[in-house]
Design a protein around this motif. Sequence first.
Motif, short mmCIF file in Angstrom:
data_model
loop_
_atom_site.label_atom_id
_atom_site.label_comp_id
_atom_site.label_asym_id
_atom_site.label_seq_id
_atom_site.Cartn_x
_atom_site.Cartn_y
_atom_site.Cartn_z
N SER A 155 -38.40 92.28 83.00
CA SER A 155 -37.97 92.31 84.40
C SER A 155 -37.71 93.75 84.81
CB SER A 155 -36.70 91.48 84.58
OG SER A 155 -36.09 91.77 85.82
N GLU A 156 -38.46 94.21 85.80
CA GLU A 156 -38.27 95.58 86.30
C GLU A 156 -36.87 95.73 86.93
OE1 GLU A 156 -39.16 99.38 86.39
OE2 GLU A 156 -40.50 97.90 85.49
N ASP B 53 -30.74 97.46 74.99
CA ASP B 53 -31.70 96.41 74.64
C ASP B 53 -32.41 95.91 75.89
OD1 ASP B 53 -32.96 94.44 72.91
OD2 ASP B 53 -31.66 92.97 73.93
N VAL B 54 -31.64 95.66 76.95
CA VAL B 54 -32.25 95.19 78.20
C VAL B 54 -33.16 96.28 78.77
CG1 VAL B 54 -31.80 94.52 80.59
CG2 VAL B 54 -30.40 93.57 78.74
N ALA B 55 -32.69 97.53 78.78
CA ALA B 55 -33.47 98.62 79.37
C ALA B 55 -34.80 98.83 78.67
CB ALA B 55 -32.65 99.91 79.33
N GLU C 164 -31.36 98.00 86.64
CA GLU C 164 -29.91 97.78 86.62
C GLU C 164 -29.30 98.30 85.32
OE1 GLU C 164 -27.83 96.64 89.05
OE2 GLU C 164 -29.58 96.65 90.37
N ALA C 165 -29.94 98.01 84.19
CA ALA C 165 -29.43 98.46 82.89
C ALA C 165 -29.42 99.99 82.82
CB ALA C 165 -30.25 97.87 81.76
#
Length: 180
Positions: free
Chosen positions: A133-134, A126-128, A139-140
Amino acid sequence: MQNDLEKIEESRDVLISSIAQTMVIYGVTPSVGRIYGVLYFSKKSMSLDEIKDAVAMSKGSVSTGLRELLDTEMIIKVWKKGDRKDHYIAERDFVKNFISFFVKNIRLERNIIMKANDKVKPLLEDVAHNTESEEAKEEALHDLKLMNDTLIYFDWTKRIIDAMESGELFKYFPIEGEKK
Protein backbone atom coordinates in the motif's frame (compact mmCIF):
# COMPACT_ATOMS: atom_id res chain seq x y z
CA MET A 1 1.37 46.41 69.03
CA GLN A 2 3.10 43.69 67.08
CA ASN A 3 6.54 42.79 68.34
CA ASP A 4 9.51 42.19 66.05
CA LEU A 5 9.44 38.37 66.32
CA GLU A 6 5.78 38.35 65.27
CA LYS A 7 6.69 40.51 62.26
CA ILE A 8 9.39 38.03 61.29
CA GLU A 9 6.98 35.10 61.69
CA GLU A 10 4.36 36.86 59.57
CA SER A 11 6.98 37.63 56.93
CA ARG A 12 8.07 33.99 56.85
CA ASP A 13 4.46 32.88 56.44
CA VAL A 14 4.18 35.12 53.37
CA LEU A 15 7.45 33.80 51.95
CA ILE A 16 6.54 30.17 52.64
CA SER A 17 3.20 30.72 50.90
CA SER A 18 4.97 32.18 47.89
CA ILE A 19 7.34 29.20 47.73
CA ALA A 20 4.33 26.86 47.91
CA GLN A 21 2.59 28.76 45.11
CA THR A 22 5.62 28.75 42.82
CA MET A 23 6.22 25.04 43.32
CA VAL A 24 2.84 24.40 41.69
CA ILE A 25 4.46 25.62 38.45
CA TYR A 26 6.81 22.63 38.69
CA GLY A 27 4.04 20.14 39.41
CA VAL A 28 4.45 20.07 43.18
CA THR A 29 1.39 20.52 45.37
CA PRO A 30 1.14 23.61 47.59
CA SER A 31 1.19 21.42 50.71
CA VAL A 32 4.53 19.90 49.69
CA GLY A 33 5.73 23.42 48.93
CA ARG A 34 4.78 24.48 52.47
CA ILE A 35 6.77 21.58 53.92
CA TYR A 36 9.78 22.68 51.89
CA GLY A 37 9.26 26.31 52.93
CA VAL A 38 9.14 25.43 56.61
CA LEU A 39 12.37 23.43 56.30
CA TYR A 40 13.96 26.18 54.22
CA PHE A 41 13.50 28.75 56.99
CA SER A 42 14.26 26.39 59.87
CA LYS A 43 17.62 26.96 61.53
CA LYS A 44 17.77 23.31 62.64
CA SER A 45 16.79 19.94 61.29
CA MET A 46 13.20 18.95 61.96
CA SER A 47 11.49 15.63 62.63
CA LEU A 48 8.32 14.53 60.89
CA ASP A 49 6.27 15.41 63.98
CA GLU A 50 7.79 18.89 64.19
CA ILE A 51 7.06 19.48 60.51
CA LYS A 52 3.51 18.14 60.94
CA ASP A 53 2.87 20.65 63.71
CA ALA A 54 4.42 23.52 61.73
CA VAL A 55 2.35 22.94 58.58
CA ALA A 56 -0.83 21.70 60.32
CA MET A 57 -1.14 18.63 58.10
CA SER A 58 -1.69 14.97 58.85
CA LYS A 59 1.30 12.77 59.56
CA GLY A 60 0.55 10.70 56.45
CA SER A 61 0.42 13.77 54.20
CA VAL A 62 3.67 15.10 55.64
CA SER A 63 5.34 11.71 55.22
CA THR A 64 4.23 11.54 51.57
CA GLY A 65 5.43 15.11 51.00
CA LEU A 66 8.80 14.36 52.56
CA ARG A 67 9.26 11.35 50.27
CA GLU A 68 8.48 13.53 47.25
CA LEU A 69 10.96 16.18 48.38
CA LEU A 70 13.61 13.52 49.06
CA ASP A 71 13.06 12.09 45.56
CA THR A 72 13.63 15.50 44.01
CA GLU A 73 16.65 16.11 46.30
CA MET A 74 15.10 19.32 47.66
CA ILE A 75 15.53 18.03 51.20
CA ILE A 76 18.03 15.75 52.87
CA LYS A 77 17.45 13.22 55.62
CA VAL A 78 19.93 13.70 58.44
CA TRP A 79 20.87 11.82 61.59
CA LYS A 80 20.55 13.64 64.87
CA LYS A 81 22.62 12.32 67.76
CA GLY A 82 20.50 10.97 70.59
CA ASP A 83 17.26 10.86 68.57
CA ARG A 84 15.92 7.76 66.81
CA LYS A 85 13.59 9.79 64.60
CA ASP A 86 14.56 10.89 61.12
CA HIS A 87 15.26 14.58 60.71
CA TYR A 88 15.21 16.68 57.58
CA ILE A 89 16.88 19.81 56.29
CA ALA A 90 16.18 21.79 53.13
CA GLU A 91 18.58 22.12 50.24
CA ARG A 92 18.76 25.91 50.19
CA ASP A 93 20.53 26.26 46.87
CA PHE A 94 17.69 27.12 44.48
CA VAL A 95 19.95 26.67 41.44
CA LYS A 96 20.83 23.15 42.56
CA ASN A 97 17.13 22.43 43.18
CA PHE A 98 16.22 23.72 39.73
CA ILE A 99 18.92 21.66 38.03
CA SER A 100 17.96 18.47 39.92
CA PHE A 101 14.29 18.94 39.09
CA PHE A 102 14.91 19.88 35.45
CA VAL A 103 17.37 17.04 34.83
CA LYS A 104 15.10 14.47 36.46
CA ASN A 105 12.10 15.50 34.38
CA ILE A 106 13.99 15.75 31.09
CA ARG A 107 15.38 12.24 31.67
CA LEU A 108 11.90 10.95 32.51
CA GLU A 109 10.45 12.52 29.35
CA ARG A 110 13.30 11.09 27.28
CA ASN A 111 12.90 7.58 28.71
CA ILE A 112 9.15 7.48 28.07
CA ILE A 113 9.47 8.66 24.45
CA MET A 114 12.54 6.52 23.70
CA LYS A 115 10.80 3.37 24.97
CA ALA A 116 7.81 4.14 22.76
CA ASN A 117 10.11 4.82 19.79
CA ASP A 118 11.98 1.55 20.37
CA LYS A 119 8.70 -0.33 20.47
CA VAL A 120 7.13 1.11 17.31
CA LYS A 121 10.16 1.76 15.10
CA PRO A 122 10.50 -1.87 13.92
CA LEU A 123 6.77 -1.98 13.16
CA LEU A 124 6.86 1.23 11.14
CA GLU A 125 10.03 0.18 9.31
CA ASP A 126 8.40 -3.13 8.42
CA VAL A 127 5.39 -1.34 6.98
CA ALA A 128 7.56 1.23 5.17
CA HIS A 129 9.67 -1.42 3.47
CA ASN A 130 7.27 -4.33 3.01
CA THR A 131 3.81 -2.97 2.36
CA GLU A 132 2.12 -2.99 -0.99
CA SER A 133 0.00 0.00 0.00
CA GLU A 134 1.52 3.29 -1.12
CA GLU A 135 -0.63 5.16 1.43
CA ALA A 136 0.56 2.94 4.32
CA LYS A 137 4.17 3.35 3.16
CA GLU A 138 3.84 7.16 3.10
CA GLU A 139 2.23 7.21 6.55
CA ALA A 140 4.93 4.94 8.02
CA LEU A 141 7.73 7.04 6.50
CA HIS A 142 6.04 10.20 7.80
CA ASP A 143 5.91 8.80 11.34
CA LEU A 144 9.50 7.57 11.13
CA LYS A 145 10.62 11.08 10.15
CA LEU A 146 8.75 12.56 13.11
CA MET A 147 10.39 10.01 15.40
CA ASN A 148 13.78 10.94 13.96
CA ASP A 149 13.02 14.60 14.68
CA THR A 150 12.42 13.71 18.35
CA LEU A 151 15.91 12.21 18.45
CA ILE A 152 17.33 15.59 17.43
CA TYR A 153 15.39 17.21 20.29
CA PHE A 154 16.53 14.59 22.80
CA ASP A 155 20.15 14.97 21.74
CA TRP A 156 19.81 18.71 22.34
CA THR A 157 18.18 18.27 25.77
CA LYS A 158 20.83 15.72 26.73
CA ARG A 159 23.54 18.26 25.93
CA ILE A 160 21.72 20.86 28.04
CA ILE A 161 21.44 18.57 31.08
CA ASP A 162 25.06 17.47 30.65
CA ALA A 163 26.09 21.16 30.66
CA MET A 164 23.98 21.76 33.77
CA GLU A 165 25.42 18.80 35.65
CA SER A 166 29.02 19.53 34.67
CA GLY A 167 28.70 23.23 35.42
CA GLU A 168 29.63 24.16 31.84
CA LEU A 169 26.31 26.04 31.58
CA PHE A 170 27.58 28.59 34.09
CA LYS A 171 30.36 29.66 31.69
CA TYR A 172 27.64 31.08 29.47
CA PHE A 173 25.09 31.97 32.14
CA PRO A 174 26.97 32.82 35.33
CA ILE A 175 25.01 33.26 38.52
CA GLU A 176 25.15 36.93 39.46
CA GLY A 177 26.60 37.59 42.90
CA GLU A 178 28.39 34.24 42.92
CA LYS A 179 31.88 34.23 44.37
CA LYS A 180 34.46 34.12 41.60
